[in-house]
Write an enzyme that holds these catalytic residues in place. Structure first.
Site, short mmCIF file in Angstrom:
data_model
loop_
_atom_site.label_atom_id
_atom_site.label_comp_id
_atom_site.label_asym_id
_atom_site.label_seq_id
_atom_site.Cartn_x
_atom_site.Cartn_y
_atom_site.Cartn_z
CB ILE A 169 4.06 -3.95 8.28
CG1 ILE A 169 4.55 -5.40 8.36
CG2 ILE A 169 4.35 -3.38 6.89
CD1 ILE A 169 3.81 -6.37 7.44
NE ARG A 213 -4.70 1.83 2.72
CZ ARG A 213 -4.44 2.86 1.92
NH1 ARG A 213 -4.91 2.87 0.69
NH2 ARG A 213 -3.70 3.87 2.33
CE1 TYR A 267 -2.79 -4.23 5.76
CE2 TYR A 267 -2.13 -4.03 3.46
CZ TYR A 267 -2.45 -3.44 4.67
OH TYR A 267 -2.43 -2.08 4.79
CE1 TYR A 325 -16.31 -1.50 -7.14
CE2 TYR A 325 -16.06 -3.50 -8.44
CZ TYR A 325 -16.66 -2.27 -8.23
OH TYR A 325 -17.59 -1.82 -9.12
CB THR A 379 -0.91 0.02 1.24
OG1 THR A 379 -1.61 -1.21 1.33
CG2 THR A 379 -1.90 1.16 1.17
CE LYS A 407 0.40 -3.57 7.20
NZ LYS A 407 0.75 -2.88 5.93
#
Length: 295
Positions: free
Chosen positions: A208, A142, A137, A111, A48, A166
């Site tokens: 991270i 997001r 992740y 999405y 990202t 993560k």
């Protein structure tokens, strides 16, 4: 179960650009030197914070090669490989060049908002497509979907090379549920700088980090103090950066950390559309805080 080597301070590496929008490899090289010399434990590349959706295949290869040449064999390299088309991710893992990295970071599909069963089957297919360790992740802000603790634990139990997650859900309750129920050897890594202190206190093995691009020495010290049980000293560092944590994300990531790195003289303050630099007011406040911190 495969072993997780991604512990301590991981740098969610930015991609510097020149004023004309090209990848600034010289600035990237200087940035890597700075982070290696100031406490980085591993690197997370092409994810990202690296603005990866805007990079060409050639740019991604050159960035990966540069990081491998600089730190390969000295510290672990985690590379982003995810998407919302399972078959395409599997094909990339089977045909791409991943022999010189230490693991794959794979984001939840975005999405198309799959169910928990869809998420389970997606990540199981990815795990089966590679022999490398896989770090899940979870970043609902997001992707629009939350990988629930029970699904994470199920994947950890069923897929030997899924070694960590993560976690950037913002839920300490969810983090705690994973830590309580996951099999031995499966780790949680913070994906949120602002929550790293409490997450490590709960049992997360590291972060991270976005802010680690600019302040690796201070942030790695906080984690090391916590791991030694010196929570008071670690908390002081956490509180020093509270204002910065919010500023770094108020105009989106990586706009905030790029503004900070620009103020510190490392990179140009350039992003690729659809991302744009921080507002002037944010930039001024970041500059003020850096002066207050004497950085």
């Amino acid at each position: 179960m495969a072993h997780n080597v991604f512990k301590g301070l991981g740098i969610a590496l930015v991609t510097p650009f020149t004023q004309d929008g090209a990848v600034d490899y010289m600035a990237l090289n200087r940035l890597l030197d700075y982070q290696v010399d100031n406490g980085a434990d591993f690197f997370c590349i092409l994810a990202t914070t690296g603005e990866t959706p805007t990079l060409t295949a050639d740019e991604k290869k050159r960035i990966k090669d540069m990081v491998v040449q600089k730190v390969g064999g000295k510290m672990p390299i985690l590379v982003g490989c995810g998407g919302n088309n399972t078959a395409a991710v599997v094909e990339e893992l089977q045909t791409g060049d991943y022999h010189d990295v230490d693991g794959i970071l794979s984001v939840c599909p975005y999405y198309n908002k799959p169910s928990q069963e869809g998420l389970y089957q997606h990540f199981k297919a990815i795990a089966n497509a590679t022999k490398l360790p896989v770090v899940l992740y979870n970043v609902p802000g997001r992707t629009g979907v939350n990988l629930k603790a029970e699904t994470t634990v199920r994947l950890a139990r069923d897929c030997e090379n899924i070694v960590a997650i993560k976690e950037a859900s913002g839920s300490l309750e969810q983090v705690d549920e994973i830590l309580k129920n996951a099999p031995r050897g499966f780790d949680v890594i913070s994906g949120d700088d602002a929550l790293t202190y409490p997450m490590v206190a709960c049992g997360a093995v590291g972060v991270i980090s976005v802010i680690g691009n600019a302040l690796p020495r201070e942030f790695s010290k906080m984690i090391r103090l916590e791991k030694k049980g010196e929570f008071e000293g670690a908390l002081k560092i956490h509180h020093r950066f509270t204002d910065l944590f919010s500023l770094l994300f108020v105009d989106g990531n990586p706009a905030g950390v790029k503004a900070m790195l620009h103020q510190m003289g490392f990179i140009e303050n350039v992003l690729r559309l659809p991302l744009v630099p921080t507002r002037l007011t944010t930039l001024q406040r970041i500059s003020e805080i850096l002066k207050e911190l004497k950085i």
